[in-house]
Design an enzyme around this catalytic site. Structure first.
Site, PDB file in Angstrom:
ATOM      1  CG  ASP A  62      -1.934  -1.029   1.296  1.00  9.03           C
ATOM      2  OD1 ASP A  62      -2.015  -1.827   0.350  1.00  9.03           O
ATOM      3  OD2 ASP A  62      -2.675  -1.067   2.290  1.00  9.03           O
ATOM      4  CG  HIS A  89      -4.183   2.697  -0.712  1.00 12.67           C
ATOM      5  ND1 HIS A  89      -5.058   1.986   0.076  1.00 12.67           N
ATOM      6  CD2 HIS A  89      -3.234   3.166   0.150  1.00 12.67           C
ATOM      7  CE1 HIS A  89      -4.655   2.029   1.333  1.00 12.67           C
ATOM      8  NE2 HIS A  89      -3.560   2.749   1.409  1.00 12.67           N
ATOM      9  CG  HIS A  99      -3.443   7.241   2.559  1.00 14.31           C
ATOM     10  ND1 HIS A  99      -3.546   7.194   3.927  1.00 14.31           N
ATOM     11  CD2 HIS A  99      -3.106   5.985   2.184  1.00 14.31           C
ATOM     12  CE1 HIS A  99      -3.270   5.968   4.365  1.00 14.31           C
ATOM     13  NE2 HIS A  99      -3.004   5.218   3.318  1.00 14.31           N
ATOM     14  CG  HIS A 143       2.156  -0.072   4.344  1.00 10.89           C
ATOM     15  ND1 HIS A 143       1.964  -1.143   5.176  1.00 10.89           N
ATOM     16  CD2 HIS A 143       0.966   0.569   4.250  1.00 10.89           C
ATOM     17  CE1 HIS A 143       0.702  -1.147   5.569  1.00 10.89           C
ATOM     18  NE2 HIS A 143       0.067  -0.119   5.036  1.00 10.89           N
TER      19      HIS A 143
HETATM   20 ZN   LIG Z   1      -2.509   3.239   3.178  1.00 16.90          ZN
END
Ligand SMILES: [Zn+2]
Length: 234
Positions: free
Chosen positions: A48, A98, A102, A191
């Site tokens: 991510d 995503h 964010h 991530h």
């Molecule tokens: Zn995230």
């Protein structure tokens, strides 16, 4: 007479809402999956918050072992580093949505949620030519209006069966946790960025990938993209 509901009922309702928003198996705010089928020795590695300046190093390790992964990218990071987003696609990995910036979707308006998803879809497609089929909510938080936005853009939500906490733990802890969480159909979340930060420090993630991938290959796991894991015949 007291018209307020008993405290226990309030507690139950609020924990139900917390599960709907954050629970990995909840589909209350839109169709969502959190793991694949258990009948094959395959799992999905997902990243991510990218792309980031450290993403190419992760791509090199994945290439060394010839494994595929899914990258849930933020539209704003794709706008900042379009060449790296393209490199992810060119190496055959899957790109997911995503959101653009964010945000916590929690308590956002349905229109605001739809804008976040749409702007990310358009940005990713503009730069990479790929239109994502999967969406991962920032912080894993879903809210009213997300289901409709996902349906409009034909996105399926993806949570995880294990998350690495690679932004706060040491690599040996992350590797141990992820290796212990591996199972048929697992979806592992790491991530390659840190929200929208420029030059994010992803050394822990890089080190985790370097050690985790050969460990899981040795245990017989095949690494698949989310699309392939969920739908092996495609
Ligand atoms: Zn995230």
């Amino acid at each position: 007479m007291n018209a307020l509901p008993p405290l226990a009922a309030v507690g139950a309702a609020s924990s139900l809402m917390a599960w709907a928003v954050r629970g990995r198996s909840a589909s209350v705010f839109g169709r969502s999956v959190w793991r694949g089928p258990r009948d094959r020795r395959a799992l999905a590695l997902t990243f991510d918050d990218g792309p980031g300046e450290g993403t190419p190093e992760i791509l090199e390790i994945l290439a060394e072992y010839e494994v595929s992964a899914t990258f849930f990218q933020c539209g704003a990071n794709v706008d900042r580093l379009p060449e790296i987003a393209c490199e992810v696609a060119a190496r055959g990995h899957e790109i997911g949505n995503h959101s653009y910036s964010h945000p916590y979707l929690f308590l956002r308006s349905p229109g605001g949620i739809e804008n976040e998803l749409r702007r990310a879809q358009e940005t990713i497609e503009w730069h990479t030519g790929i239109r994502p089929a999967f969406f991962r909510a920032p912080y894993g938080a879903r809210w009213f209006g997300l289901g409709r936005a996902q349906r409009k853009m034909q996105l399926t939500g993806v949570m995880w069966s294990a998350i690495g906490y690679d932004w706060s733990r040491r690599a040996d802890e992350v590797v141990a946790h992820m290796a212990a969480s591996a199972s048929n159909g697992a979806i592992l979340c790491l991530h390659d960025g840190r929200e929208l930060r420029e030059k994010p420090d992803v050394r822990t993630t890089v080190e985790t990938v370097r050690r985790l991938v050969p460990t899981l290959l040795d245990r017989g796991y095949k690494f698949e993209t989310i699309g392939r894991l969920l739908c092996p015949k495609t």
